[in-house]
Scaffold this active site. Structure first.
Site, PDB file in Angstrom:
ATOM      1  CG  ASP A 150      11.439  35.746  77.340  1.00 51.60           C
ATOM      2  OD1 ASP A 150      11.583  35.082  78.421  1.00 51.60           O
ATOM      3  OD2 ASP A 150      12.210  36.104  76.588  1.00 51.60           O
ATOM      4  CG  ASP A 187       5.011  38.514  78.268  1.00 50.31           C
ATOM      5  OD1 ASP A 187       4.959  38.825  76.933  1.00 50.31           O
ATOM      6  OD2 ASP A 187       5.757  38.485  78.912  1.00 50.31           O
TER       7      ASP A 187
END
Ligand SMILES: [Mg+2]
Length: 341
Positions: free
Chosen positions: A16, A14
Protein backbone atom coordinates in the site's frame (compact mmCIF):
# COMPACT_ATOMS: atom_id res chain seq x y z
CA UNK A 1 27.20 4.17 -13.86
CA UNK A 2 25.09 1.28 -12.63
CA UNK A 3 21.43 1.65 -11.79
CA UNK A 4 20.24 1.51 -8.18
CA UNK A 5 18.55 -1.84 -8.85
CA UNK A 6 21.76 -3.40 -10.17
CA UNK A 7 23.41 -2.89 -6.77
CA UNK A 8 21.10 -5.50 -5.20
CA UNK A 9 20.10 -9.11 -5.81
CA UNK A 10 16.68 -8.97 -4.22
CA UNK A 11 13.92 -6.55 -3.30
CA UNK A 12 11.45 -6.63 -0.42
CA UNK A 13 8.64 -4.38 -1.53
CA UNK A 14 5.82 -2.89 0.53
CA UNK A 15 2.34 -2.82 -1.01
CA UNK A 16 0.00 0.00 0.00
CA UNK A 17 1.41 3.38 -1.01
CA UNK A 18 4.21 1.76 -3.03
CA UNK A 19 2.52 -0.60 -5.52
CA UNK A 20 -1.12 0.44 -5.20
CA UNK A 21 -3.33 3.01 -3.56
CA UNK A 22 -6.84 1.79 -3.07
CA UNK A 23 -7.60 -0.10 -6.26
CA UNK A 24 -5.20 1.85 -8.49
CA UNK A 25 -1.57 1.12 -9.29
CA UNK A 26 0.89 3.77 -8.08
CA UNK A 27 2.36 5.59 -11.13
CA UNK A 28 5.69 4.09 -12.33
CA UNK A 29 5.53 1.18 -9.87
CA UNK A 30 4.47 -1.68 -12.12
CA UNK A 31 6.90 -1.00 -15.02
CA UNK A 32 9.75 -0.40 -12.55
CA UNK A 33 9.18 -3.67 -10.69
CA UNK A 34 8.66 -5.67 -13.89
CA UNK A 35 11.85 -4.09 -15.22
CA UNK A 36 13.73 -5.24 -12.12
CA UNK A 37 12.39 -8.75 -12.67
CA UNK A 38 13.59 -8.61 -16.27
CA UNK A 39 17.07 -7.85 -14.91
CA UNK A 40 16.94 -11.12 -13.00
CA UNK A 41 16.20 -9.61 -9.61
CA UNK A 42 14.04 -11.52 -7.18
CA UNK A 43 11.15 -9.60 -5.60
CA UNK A 44 9.10 -10.46 -2.56
CA UNK A 45 6.09 -8.41 -1.52
CA UNK A 46 5.95 -8.03 2.25
CA UNK A 47 2.91 -6.74 4.09
CA UNK A 48 2.09 -6.09 7.72
CA UNK A 49 -1.54 -6.81 6.85
CA UNK A 50 -2.16 -10.21 8.40
CA UNK A 51 -5.75 -10.70 7.39
CA UNK A 52 -5.40 -11.61 3.72
CA UNK A 53 -3.83 -14.88 2.57
CA UNK A 54 -0.92 -14.58 0.08
CA UNK A 55 -3.05 -15.85 -2.81
CA UNK A 56 -5.49 -12.98 -2.43
CA UNK A 57 -2.63 -10.47 -2.40
CA UNK A 58 -0.92 -12.03 -5.41
CA UNK A 59 -4.20 -12.06 -7.36
CA UNK A 60 -4.60 -8.34 -6.67
CA UNK A 61 -0.99 -7.56 -7.69
CA UNK A 62 -1.36 -9.72 -10.78
CA UNK A 63 -4.43 -7.74 -11.81
CA UNK A 64 -2.28 -4.59 -11.76
CA UNK A 65 0.15 -6.15 -14.23
CA UNK A 66 2.82 -7.64 -11.96
CA UNK A 67 4.18 -11.12 -12.62
CA UNK A 68 4.20 -13.17 -9.42
CA UNK A 69 2.93 -16.22 -7.57
CA UNK A 70 1.53 -16.49 -4.01
CA UNK A 71 5.01 -17.69 -2.96
CA UNK A 72 6.30 -14.18 -3.74
CA UNK A 73 4.09 -12.66 -1.02
CA UNK A 74 5.16 -12.69 2.63
CA UNK A 75 2.71 -11.58 5.31
CA UNK A 76 3.16 -10.76 8.96
CA UNK A 77 0.95 -13.79 9.72
CA UNK A 78 3.59 -15.97 8.11
CA UNK A 79 6.37 -14.22 10.03
CA UNK A 80 4.42 -14.86 13.25
CA UNK A 81 3.80 -18.50 12.36
CA UNK A 82 7.51 -19.03 11.52
CA UNK A 83 8.48 -17.45 14.81
CA UNK A 84 6.13 -19.77 16.74
CA UNK A 85 7.27 -22.83 14.78
CA UNK A 86 10.75 -22.16 16.14
CA UNK A 87 9.43 -21.99 19.70
CA UNK A 88 6.85 -24.79 19.86
CA UNK A 89 6.74 -28.52 19.00
CA UNK A 90 5.12 -29.51 15.71
CA UNK A 91 1.36 -29.80 15.98
CA UNK A 92 1.11 -27.43 18.98
CA UNK A 93 -2.24 -25.73 19.45
CA UNK A 94 -2.23 -21.99 18.73
CA UNK A 95 -5.18 -19.66 19.21
CA UNK A 96 -5.65 -17.90 15.86
CA UNK A 97 -7.10 -14.41 16.26
CA UNK A 98 -7.65 -12.48 13.04
CA UNK A 99 -8.55 -13.08 9.42
CA UNK A 100 -8.20 -16.19 7.31
CA UNK A 101 -4.49 -15.49 6.73
CA UNK A 102 -3.61 -16.13 10.38
CA UNK A 103 -4.91 -19.71 10.59
CA UNK A 104 -3.56 -20.51 7.12
CA UNK A 105 -0.05 -19.38 8.05
CA UNK A 106 -0.09 -21.54 11.20
CA UNK A 107 -1.15 -24.61 9.20
CA UNK A 108 1.64 -23.99 6.64
CA UNK A 109 4.31 -24.39 9.34
CA UNK A 110 2.79 -27.47 10.97
CA UNK A 111 1.03 -25.80 13.90
CA UNK A 112 -2.67 -26.34 14.70
CA UNK A 113 -4.80 -23.21 14.62
CA UNK A 114 -7.64 -23.16 17.12
CA UNK A 115 -10.54 -20.73 16.93
CA UNK A 116 -12.41 -19.14 19.81
CA UNK A 117 -15.31 -21.40 20.78
CA UNK A 118 -13.36 -24.61 20.08
CA UNK A 119 -13.02 -26.57 23.36
CA UNK A 120 -9.28 -26.89 22.56
CA UNK A 121 -8.97 -23.11 22.98
CA UNK A 122 -8.37 -23.74 26.68
CA UNK A 123 -5.21 -25.75 25.92
CA UNK A 124 -3.45 -23.48 23.47
CA UNK A 125 0.28 -22.95 23.95
CA UNK A 126 0.36 -19.66 22.08
CA UNK A 127 -1.73 -16.89 20.60
CA UNK A 128 -1.12 -15.44 17.15
CA UNK A 129 -3.01 -12.17 16.92
CA UNK A 130 -3.51 -10.42 13.61
CA UNK A 131 -6.09 -8.08 12.18
CA UNK A 132 -9.43 -9.38 11.00
CA UNK A 133 -12.69 -7.63 10.27
CA UNK A 134 -14.65 -10.20 12.26
CA UNK A 135 -12.53 -10.17 15.42
CA UNK A 136 -14.88 -9.94 18.42
CA UNK A 137 -14.69 -9.21 22.13
CA UNK A 138 -14.92 -12.97 22.66
CA UNK A 139 -11.75 -13.51 20.58
CA UNK A 140 -9.88 -10.82 22.51
CA UNK A 141 -11.07 -12.27 25.82
CA UNK A 142 -9.92 -15.76 24.78
CA UNK A 143 -6.52 -14.32 23.87
CA UNK A 144 -6.31 -12.60 27.27
CA UNK A 145 -7.23 -15.84 29.08
CA UNK A 146 -4.54 -17.76 27.16
CA UNK A 147 -1.85 -15.15 27.77
CA UNK A 148 -2.96 -14.93 31.41
CA UNK A 149 -2.30 -18.64 31.92
CA UNK A 150 1.15 -18.35 30.33
CA UNK A 151 0.66 -18.98 26.59
CA UNK A 152 3.16 -17.24 24.29
CA UNK A 153 1.71 -14.15 22.62
CA UNK A 154 2.74 -13.04 19.18
CA UNK A 155 1.25 -10.03 17.42
CA UNK A 156 1.58 -9.90 13.65
CA UNK A 157 2.06 -6.13 13.79
CA UNK A 158 1.47 -3.18 16.08
CA UNK A 159 0.12 -0.61 13.60
CA UNK A 160 -2.39 1.38 15.63
CA UNK A 161 -4.29 2.60 12.57
CA UNK A 162 -5.39 1.16 9.26
CA UNK A 163 -5.93 3.57 6.35
CA UNK A 164 -9.20 2.90 4.52
CA UNK A 165 -11.05 4.81 1.80
CA UNK A 166 -13.26 6.32 4.53
CA UNK A 167 -10.38 7.39 6.76
CA UNK A 168 -8.31 5.84 9.52
CA UNK A 169 -9.71 2.73 11.22
CA UNK A 170 -8.27 0.98 14.29
CA UNK A 171 -5.38 -1.25 13.25
CA UNK A 172 -4.10 -4.46 14.81
CA UNK A 173 -2.04 -2.54 17.35
CA UNK A 174 -5.24 -1.09 18.77
CA UNK A 175 -6.75 -4.56 19.24
CA UNK A 176 -3.47 -5.78 20.72
CA UNK A 177 -3.68 -2.88 23.18
CA UNK A 178 -7.13 -4.09 24.26
CA UNK A 179 -5.69 -7.50 25.18
CA UNK A 180 -2.62 -5.87 26.73
CA UNK A 181 -4.89 -3.93 29.09
CA UNK A 182 -6.07 -7.26 30.57
CA UNK A 183 -2.69 -9.03 30.89
CA UNK A 184 0.71 -8.35 32.39
CA UNK A 185 3.06 -9.12 29.49
CA UNK A 186 3.91 -7.54 26.15
CA UNK A 187 3.52 -9.49 22.92
CA UNK A 188 6.37 -10.38 20.60
CA UNK A 189 5.72 -8.27 17.48
CA UNK A 190 7.00 -9.75 14.19
CA UNK A 191 5.83 -7.26 11.55
CA UNK A 192 7.62 -4.12 10.44
CA UNK A 193 9.38 -2.22 12.09
CA UNK A 194 10.68 -5.37 13.82
CA UNK A 195 13.07 -7.64 11.91
CA UNK A 196 11.26 -11.02 11.63
CA UNK A 197 9.11 -10.14 8.60
CA UNK A 198 12.07 -8.71 6.67
CA UNK A 199 14.25 -11.64 7.71
CA UNK A 200 11.63 -14.10 6.48
CA UNK A 201 11.38 -12.14 3.22
CA UNK A 202 15.16 -12.37 2.71
CA UNK A 203 15.01 -16.11 3.44
CA UNK A 204 12.28 -16.51 0.81
CA UNK A 205 14.36 -14.48 -1.66
CA UNK A 206 17.48 -16.48 -0.82
CA UNK A 207 19.49 -13.26 -0.61
CA UNK A 208 21.81 -12.01 2.11
CA UNK A 209 20.57 -8.98 4.06
CA UNK A 210 23.24 -6.62 2.57
CA UNK A 211 22.23 -7.71 -0.97
CA UNK A 212 18.55 -6.99 -0.32
CA UNK A 213 16.80 -3.65 -0.78
CA UNK A 214 13.68 -2.83 1.28
CA UNK A 215 11.25 -0.47 -0.44
CA UNK A 216 8.54 1.39 1.44
CA UNK A 217 6.51 4.55 1.91
CA UNK A 218 6.25 4.62 5.71
CA UNK A 219 9.08 5.71 7.95
CA UNK A 220 7.75 4.17 11.16
CA UNK A 221 7.22 0.69 9.69
CA UNK A 222 8.95 0.01 6.34
CA UNK A 223 12.04 2.15 6.78
CA UNK A 224 12.47 1.74 10.54
CA UNK A 225 12.18 -2.00 9.83
CA UNK A 226 14.95 -1.77 7.25
CA UNK A 227 17.17 -0.01 9.78
CA UNK A 228 16.42 -2.55 12.53
CA UNK A 229 17.10 -5.46 10.15
CA UNK A 230 20.29 -3.93 8.72
CA UNK A 231 18.86 -3.70 5.18
CA UNK A 232 19.24 -0.70 2.94
CA UNK A 233 15.89 1.03 2.56
CA UNK A 234 14.48 3.00 -0.36
CA UNK A 235 11.82 5.57 0.51
CA UNK A 236 9.33 6.48 -2.19
CA UNK A 237 7.19 9.60 -1.83
CA UNK A 238 4.03 7.93 -3.18
CA UNK A 239 2.38 6.95 0.10
CA UNK A 240 1.97 7.88 3.75
CA UNK A 241 5.20 9.61 4.84
CA UNK A 242 5.81 12.99 3.21
CA UNK A 243 9.18 14.44 2.20
CA UNK A 244 8.82 16.73 5.22
CA UNK A 245 8.43 13.67 7.48
CA UNK A 246 11.60 12.23 5.95
CA UNK A 247 13.52 15.49 6.39
CA UNK A 248 12.57 15.46 10.10
CA UNK A 249 13.24 11.74 10.65
CA UNK A 250 15.58 10.56 13.38
CA UNK A 251 18.39 8.07 12.80
CA UNK A 252 16.29 4.97 13.53
CA UNK A 253 13.97 5.76 10.61
CA UNK A 254 16.24 7.32 8.00
CA UNK A 255 16.18 5.58 4.64
CA UNK A 256 19.44 4.84 2.82
CA UNK A 257 17.92 6.01 -0.50
CA UNK A 258 15.26 8.57 -1.43
CA UNK A 259 13.13 8.81 -4.54
CA UNK A 260 9.91 10.40 -5.73
CA UNK A 261 8.77 7.11 -7.26
CA UNK A 262 10.01 3.66 -8.27
CA UNK A 263 11.34 4.72 -11.67
CA UNK A 264 14.48 5.69 -9.71
CA UNK A 265 15.36 1.98 -9.49
CA UNK A 266 16.53 2.07 -13.08
CA UNK A 267 18.72 5.18 -12.87
CA UNK A 268 22.12 5.60 -11.25
CA UNK A 269 21.67 6.93 -7.71
CA UNK A 270 23.01 10.47 -7.31
CA UNK A 271 23.90 11.05 -3.66
CA UNK A 272 23.62 14.52 -2.17
CA UNK A 273 27.14 15.77 -1.38
CA UNK A 274 28.19 18.27 1.24
CA UNK A 275 29.71 21.42 -0.29
CA UNK A 276 30.88 24.75 1.16
CA UNK A 277 28.89 26.91 3.57
CA UNK A 278 26.53 24.12 4.62
CA UNK A 279 25.11 23.53 1.14
CA UNK A 280 24.25 20.02 -0.01
CA UNK A 281 24.36 19.56 -3.76
CA UNK A 282 22.75 16.92 -5.90
CA UNK A 283 22.63 16.83 -9.70
CA UNK A 284 22.38 20.58 -10.30
CA UNK A 285 20.41 21.62 -7.22
CA UNK A 286 21.44 22.62 -3.74
CA UNK A 287 19.87 23.10 -0.32
CA UNK A 288 20.95 24.16 3.14
CA UNK A 289 19.54 25.07 6.51
CA UNK A 290 20.84 28.44 7.64
CA UNK A 291 19.52 30.67 10.44
CA UNK A 292 16.67 28.23 10.99
CA UNK A 293 15.37 28.41 7.44
CA UNK A 294 15.67 26.12 4.42
CA UNK A 295 17.35 27.67 1.39
CA UNK A 296 17.11 25.99 -2.01
CA UNK A 297 18.60 26.77 -5.36
CA UNK A 298 18.86 25.25 -8.84
CA UNK A 299 16.64 23.46 -11.30
CA UNK A 300 17.55 19.77 -11.40
CA UNK A 301 15.35 16.70 -11.25
CA UNK A 302 12.76 16.02 -8.55
CA UNK A 303 14.79 13.19 -6.98
CA UNK A 304 17.80 15.52 -6.70
CA UNK A 305 15.72 18.23 -4.99
CA UNK A 306 14.33 15.73 -2.48
CA UNK A 307 17.79 14.35 -1.72
CA UNK A 308 19.44 17.77 -1.32
CA UNK A 309 16.75 19.07 1.07
CA UNK A 310 16.69 15.91 3.17
CA UNK A 311 20.50 15.72 3.39
CA UNK A 312 20.65 19.37 4.48
CA UNK A 313 17.98 18.84 7.15
CA UNK A 314 19.58 15.65 8.51
CA UNK A 315 22.98 17.32 8.72
CA UNK A 316 21.51 20.36 10.45
CA UNK A 317 19.59 18.22 12.95
CA UNK A 318 22.69 16.13 13.65
CA UNK A 319 24.66 19.34 14.26
CA UNK A 320 22.12 20.35 16.90
CA UNK A 321 19.86 22.69 14.91
CA UNK A 322 16.25 22.60 16.09
CA UNK A 323 14.21 22.13 12.90
CA UNK A 324 10.91 22.64 14.71
CA UNK A 325 11.33 26.37 14.07
CA UNK A 326 10.74 25.83 10.34
CA UNK A 327 7.09 26.78 10.02
CA UNK A 328 4.32 25.26 7.91
CA UNK A 329 4.43 27.95 5.22
CA UNK A 330 8.15 27.38 4.71
CA UNK A 331 7.66 23.64 4.44
CA UNK A 332 4.84 24.23 1.95
CA UNK A 333 7.14 26.40 -0.17
CA UNK A 334 9.95 23.85 0.06
CA UNK A 335 7.64 20.96 -0.86
CA UNK A 336 6.32 22.94 -3.82
CA UNK A 337 9.89 23.50 -4.99
CA UNK A 338 10.70 19.81 -4.56
CA UNK A 339 7.64 18.72 -6.55
CA UNK A 340 7.88 21.26 -9.37
CA UNK A 341 8.17 19.49 -12.70
MG1 LIG B 1 2.87 1.15 2.67
Amino acid sequence: MNSLASRYQGIVCDLDGVVYKGTDAVPEAVPALEGARDLGMRIVYATNNASRPPREVSDQLGSLGLTLTPADVVTSSQAGAHYLAGELPAGALVLAVGGEGVALALREVGLRPVRTGDPAAEQTEAVLQGLGRDVTWTDLAEAAFAVGRGARWVATNADTTLPTHRGLAPGNGSLVAVVRAAVDVDPVVVGKPYPPLYELAAAVLGTAIPDTLAIGDRLDTDLAGAVSTGMDGLYVATGVSSPRDVALAGGSERPRFLARDLSALHRPYDEAQEADDGWFTCDGVRARVADGTIEVDGDGGRDARLRAVVAACWAAADAGTDLSGIDDSQWTQTQEWMERT
